[in-house]
Design an enzyme around this catalytic site. Structure first.
Site, PDB file in Angstrom:
ATOM      1  N   GLY A 223      92.614 -37.747 -63.350  1.00 43.76           N
ATOM      2  CA  GLY A 223      92.451 -38.261 -64.718  1.00 43.76           C
ATOM      3  C   GLY A 223      93.585 -39.223 -65.051  1.00 43.76           C
ATOM      4  N   ASP A 253      82.967 -42.833 -61.501  1.00 44.10           N
ATOM      5  CA  ASP A 253      82.008 -43.697 -60.785  1.00 44.10           C
ATOM      6  C   ASP A 253      82.589 -45.096 -60.594  1.00 44.10           C
ATOM      7  OD1 ASP A 253      80.238 -41.576 -60.794  1.00 44.10           O
ATOM      8  OD2 ASP A 253      79.375 -42.173 -62.721  1.00 44.10           O
TER       9      ASP A 253
HETATM   10  O1  RIB Z   1      79.407 -39.798 -63.974  1.00 47.94           O
HETATM   11  C1  RIB Z   1      78.831 -40.118 -65.228  1.00 47.94           C
HETATM   12  C2  RIB Z   1      77.357 -39.991 -65.114  1.00 47.94           C
HETATM   13  O2  RIB Z   1      77.035 -38.632 -64.917  1.00 47.94           O
HETATM   14  C3  RIB Z   1      76.614 -40.395 -66.353  1.00 47.94           C
HETATM   15  O3  RIB Z   1      76.259 -41.758 -66.346  1.00 47.94           O
HETATM   16  C4  RIB Z   1      75.424 -39.460 -66.363  1.00 47.94           C
HETATM   17  O4  RIB Z   1      74.213 -40.109 -66.166  1.00 47.94           O
HETATM   18  C5  RIB Z   1      75.698 -38.444 -65.264  1.00 47.94           C
HETATM   19  O5  RIB Z   1      74.991 -38.721 -64.135  1.00 47.94           O
END
Ligand code: RIB
Length: 308
Positions: A223, A253
């Site tokens: 984090g 992501d």
């Molecule tokens: O990592 C974030 C994602 O987790 C979001 O966009 C949601 O769709 C879940 O998949």
């Protein structure tokens, strides 16, 4: 040199409510803001890698609803190759309901929908893209059999896999050495390794466990505190960057998408993680998952400003 990345994973539509604080169990909180954006760990990572300059192919499965065309258009607008974006006629597109507070903490619930139809036979159809990829970027928001199939297939094809084990699960031992870089946050590291993480020595022990089971590189994201990176011969921390967080959704992501592109361009892992760390730091200052992913020049500017 832009890298060729095949991302295999989920696509969701994120329905987000931003509240003054997250509710307790059974509590109702009114007065929230509402917005809808495209999400899903696979699609988020594909968009993040594409914004950072990668040549990205996304292997995913959409439902048959009014989001189908809009999602495909959005992928195309990001220059993401869509020939392996499948549509499951009998299902709805994956949906996430997200509640976030003003400082970026969140709760996320996902109804997988069409993501549950991203089965190994569809991965077989996408073999041409996997064969041509410099790296395959995988997450855990698709069926377990598919994850296993991807890892086995990539091993046969000698393709390196960056596996973001999110949502977390216990992995069977024979899978660890099929992962080239494992990326997990602290909670996921705990779940995968069974080591309770309370301090930095626990983080390091968890990373060592991956290495001892055959994964040559591990990144544990921490984090706001940055990340711990371990390889077979060294381990080091990349410090967190101070930013004002408004929404952390999708920050992991963005980190993975940016890491994949930096790594395929030949950056050593330390530089690649610093690049990913800067990209994720920018993303938390913005709302939403895909809308928050920065462009390459923004990431490079941030890194330059830190060095000045
Ligand atoms: O990592 C974030 C994602 O987790 C979001 O966009 C949601 O769709 C879940 O998949």
């Amino acid at each position: 040199m832009s890298g060729k990345i095949t991302v295999i994973g989920s696509t969701n539509v994120d329905i987000t409510m931003r509240l003054s604080r997250l509710p307790e169990k059974g509590e109702t909180i009114s007065g929230g803001d509402y917005y809808q954006a495209f999400g899903g760990k696979g699609a988020n990572q594909a968009v993040a890698a594409a914004r950072c300059g990668g040549q990205v192919t996304l292997v995913t499965c959409l439902g048959n609803d009014h989001f189908t065309t809009l999602l495909i258009e959005s992928f195309l607008n990001h220059n993401i190759q869509t020939q392996y974006v499948f549509v499951e006629e009998t299902s709805f597109t994956g949906t996430a309901v997200i509640m976030t507070d003003k400082t970026g903490n969140n709760y996320i619930g996902v109804a997988g929908g069409a993501n549950d139809f991203l089965t190994p036979d569809k991965i077989e159809k996408a073999l041409p893209s996997i064969s041509q990829a410099d790296i395959v970027l995988l997450q855990n928001e698709i069926p377990e059999a598919t994850v296993r199939f991807v890892l086995n297939t990539c091993e046969k094809l000698k393709k390196k896999v960056i596996f973001n084990i999110a949502p977390a699960c216990r992995l069977t031992d024979e899978l660890f050495n099929k992962i080239h870089i494992a990326v997990v946050n602290e909670t996921e590291a705990e779940m995968v390794t069974g080591i309770k993480i309370l301090n930095s020595s626990d983080v390091e022990r968890a990373a060592k466990l991956f290495i001892s089971k055959g994964t040559p590189n591990v990144v544990i994201t921490l984090g706001a505190k940055g990340a711990y990176v371990a390889g077979e011969t060294e381990g080091f921390y990349v410090r967190g960057l101070e930013v004002e967080a408004v929404d952390t959704t999708g920050a992991g992501d963005v980190f993975c998408g940016a890491l994949a592109i930096a790594y395929t361009e030949g950056m050593p892992i330390r530089k690649a993680v610093e690049f990913a760390n800067a990209a994720a730091a920018i993303s938390v200052t913005r709302l939403g998952a895909q809308p928050s992913a920065p462009r390459r020049d923004e990431v490079l500017d941030m890194i330059k400003n830190l060095a000045d």
